[in-house]
Write a protein that holds these residues in place. Sequence first.
Motif, PDB file in Angstrom:
ATOM      1  N   MET A   1     -74.020  35.047  99.325  1.00  0.00           N
ATOM      2  CA  MET A   1     -74.753  36.224  99.801  1.00  0.00           C
ATOM      3  C   MET A   1     -76.228  35.909 100.039  1.00  0.00           C
ATOM      4  O   MET A   1     -76.894  36.598 100.802  1.00  0.00           O
ATOM      5  CB  MET A   1     -74.596  37.374  98.816  1.00  0.00           C
TER       6      MET A   1
ATOM      7  N   ILE B   1     -72.094  42.162 103.997  1.00  0.00           N
ATOM      8  CA  ILE B   1     -72.424  41.958 102.586  1.00  0.00           C
ATOM      9  C   ILE B   1     -71.851  43.095 101.747  1.00  0.00           C
ATOM     10  O   ILE B   1     -71.215  42.871 100.712  1.00  0.00           O
ATOM     11  CB  ILE B   1     -73.951  41.867 102.397  1.00  0.00           C
TER      12      ILE B   1
ATOM     13  N   THR C   1     -78.846  36.564  94.360  1.00  0.00           N
ATOM     14  CA  THR C   1     -78.668  37.905  94.926  1.00  0.00           C
ATOM     15  C   THR C   1     -79.905  38.776  94.742  1.00  0.00           C
ATOM     16  O   THR C   1     -80.058  39.781  95.437  1.00  0.00           O
ATOM     17  CB  THR C   1     -77.463  38.614  94.288  1.00  0.00           C
TER      18      THR C   1
END
Length: 256
Positions: A65, A103, A133
């Motif tokens: 991510m 996402i 993240t």
Amino acid sequence: IDDLGLFLTAFYHYVNESGDVSLLRKWEKEIRVIGNAIIHNITEKGIIRRDSGPWEHHLPGKEFMWASGTCARGLQLISELQKKNGMEYETFEKGAARLSDGIIKNCLIENKYIKGNATEKSPSDHHYFDAATFELFAGGLFTDKKLFFSHMLEYNKHNRAVGDASRGYIRFKSDDSYENQEWPFAGLRVAVAQKKLGSITEAKKLIDRITLFASRNHNLIPEILSNDLGLYKGAIPMVGYGSGAYILAVLEYYKK
């Protein structure tokens, strides 16, 4: 692939702060090559394909991510700059929205937190709770305060160094001593996110922690603070991920 998004972000900030729009026009073709490279690496899931990710992981990698987030933010910012200056911007704007949606679709868990990558499924998997993240919030891609609060509430259970609320953050919870010790970089990015979306008090605590260590160590910031005695380890000094991250955190904290 994250470097492409980070470059576009840096380019945006330079032009936006300096007002040097001529640079944007001069390098328009090259900017489009970089932005299109991001778009061509978006998979059918709406995220960046498997790659090595932010911190020296080997290929074939995972669908981190961090990569999707930094690329989404880069496209988002550069499209804003293009729109503001009467240039074609829709391609990058749509690419950013596609990644942001991807996402959420692939890695938002129970509407509470975002897992580290789309490849791993179980909370016990190595890279599931990934300190990278934090950049989704620190970088400005996500601005939902409720999501940030619940994300940090969950990550504080897994990524706070030795489970101590007075400490900073580790990369991953694992048996690897390199990953499982406090990274000043991670804590400083949390500080930026806290200033933007969370608690100013918590942001200051994280900045002050690094300031105190540095003031007692020739004003140097290390790559790692050991879990046992808070000893300096890794690269000393850590430049970009140390002093650079510190400067960005201080600038964000004191910004009017």
